[in-house]
Write an enzyme that holds these catalytic residues in place. Structure first.
Site: not given
Ligand code: XIL
Length: 459
Positions: A181-182, A215, A263-264, A371, A418
């Site tokens: 789902m990225k 995610h 994310n990140e 995760e 994860w």
């Protein structure tokens, strides 16, 4: 008044004398210790007694560097349990396993330092419980009644009747796509959405009454090539990102409960914003923009910021909460924070976790321990998962779950693991270390001690 004054002077004098003794140089300390002798530990009993083990515990002894533990089936200690004749330990307890059921065991402990070994503690007798076969293992989702227990999945694992399917339905109340789902999977080429994998995952969850955590909408490591090498204007780039977020959230409205929107975004060093194609083309406020786009597309979905090393990297932690504070100041909608729990058997400490957790709670955020995997061999010092390391891993997971379970209900969301099986964890290729066992299930889908640790963290 006068009496009080004399009394405090007297206390001060005694206090100073005590301080003097304490401040004496180490030579004096040694003299005192040897003249008094190294005390013996006190054993108060055994706890966690089962049909196959127990935990022996004792008190810390002043000036001891380590302890020697004896365990025997015979109260005179003429023979010893394998490995337990003066087993040297620096802890104050020891988990003993592999014992016979309904059997008497005896243990005693001595304190040791470079000068001497104390006399024995008192002897404790423990009787292991009757067997009656293995205890039924509680399913994680039944044990965790106040939050989701999540698992990352791949669409091709979800075939009805597969081992993954069986375990997912039994144990887990939430799923997250590990990568399907990225953006690089959903929108691999400009204008051509591929919903096949994401739909399969969401449909599976709905059919089985499982929650879905989405995610991740925007992540620098999953940008499709066409967007990475975008040749249009910055405004057009931003519109592409907005269209993507809108399309995904619209398709899964009412089906996906929550999303990692960005994310990140923060660098590991310096507390700075990671420079990515998104910051380059949309500006440093791209994070806020993405949250706005998401909220406009779906007023109800929970919006999370997700990142790693939040509990262990103080500079990064400060920068992440600053990013969130700035968003809140500007009324940018954010519901929660995900701590990617890619951790180790010996880190983070409970204190580190609690510090980071409290920062999220102070801001009224929902908290996702996302995760979760726990490296058992980060220093490559073992070639099989030893009992000792498996127990350390179990204890770390227990701490993680206990810390999470203690937060107020309103801030809870999920703990997500994860990956299911050790041998399929992303960490093995990532660290090029195939002697690694970071998950709750081994390569044969068997429950590990780590799984028990999760359950124990809920007690
Ligand atoms: C990883 C997946 O596990 C891999 O299968 C994929 O190839 C790359 O991404 N932080 C994240 C996750 O937020 O999306 C990453 O997942 C692991 C690190």
């Amino acid at each position: 008044m006068k009496i009080k004054f004399i009394k405090s002077m007297y206390l001060l004098l005694i206090g100073s004398l005590f301080a003097l003794v304490n401040c004496a140089d180490p030579g004096d300390d040694t003299d005192i210790a040897s003249s008094i002798g190294l005390g013996s530990p006190i054993t108060s009993g055994a706890y966690d007694v089962t049909s196959s083990g127990f935990t022996a515990s004792w008190t810390r002894v002043y000036k001891a560097d380590s302890y020697e533990l004896d365990i025997s089936k015979d109260k005179n200690f003429e023979t010893f349990l394998a490995g337990y004749q003066a087993k040297s330990l620096t802890t104050f307890n020891e988990e003993v396993y592999g014992l016979d059921e309904t059997t008497d065991y005896f243990f005693r402990v001595r304190a040791v330092n470079s000068e001497e070994t104390s006399s024995n503690s008192g002897v404790i007798q423990v009787t292991t419980l009757a067997g009656g076969g293995p205890e039924p293992v509680k399913a994680l989702k039944d044990a965790a009644t106040t939050f989701f227990v999540g698992m990352s999945v791949k669409a091709d694992q979800l075939t009805s009747g597969s081992k993954y399917d069986e375990i997912l339905k039994r144990e887990f109340s939430s799923i997250t796509a590990e990568y399907e789902m990225k953006m690089n999977i959903i929108l691999p080429t400009k204008g051509n959405y591929d919903w096949s994998k994401s739909d399969a995952i969401v449909d599976y969850a709905i059919a089985n009454g499982i929650n879905v955590h989405g995610h991740a909408l925007v992540w620098h490591n999953s940008v499709p090539d066409w967007l990475k090498n975008y040749t249009g204007t910055n405004a057009e780039f931003e519109q592409e990102v907005k269209d993507y977020i809108t399309a995904v959230l619209t398709r899964y409205k009412g089906k996906v409960t929550s999303w990692d929107v960005v994310n990140e975004a923060i660098n590991d060093a310096g507390g700075t914003l990671r420079q990515t194609v998104f910051s380059e083309k949309m500006g440093d406020n791209y994070v806020a923009k993405c949250f706005q786009f998401a909220r406009e597309a779906d007023p109800d979905v929970l919006l999370f910021y997700n990142d790693y090393s939040v509990t262990t990297n103080d500079t990064k932690q400060t920068a992440i909460f600053k990013l969130i504070d700035d968003m809140k100041t500007n009324n940018v909608p954010i519901d929660g924070i995900g701590f990617q729990m890619h951790i180790q058997y010996n880190s983070p400490s409970v204190n580190q976790m609690e510090t980071a957790v409290n920062k999220a709670l102070d801001r009224g955020l929902k908290l996702h321990f996302s995760e979760l995997d726990v490296r058992a061999n980060p220093n490559k010092d073992i070639t099989t998962l030893t009992e000792e390391r498996a127990i350390a891993q179990k204890n770390k997971i227990k701490e993680v779950v206990a810390v999470y379970n203690a937060i107020p209900q309103a801030n809870k969301y999920a703990i997500s693991v994860w990956g299911m099986k050790d041998n399929e964890s992303w960490l093995l290729p990532f660290y090029d270390n195939y002697n690694e066992w970071p998950l709750l299930y081994d390569s044969n889908f068997e429950i590990k001690k780590a799984h028990t640790g999760f359950l124990e963290g809920l007690k």
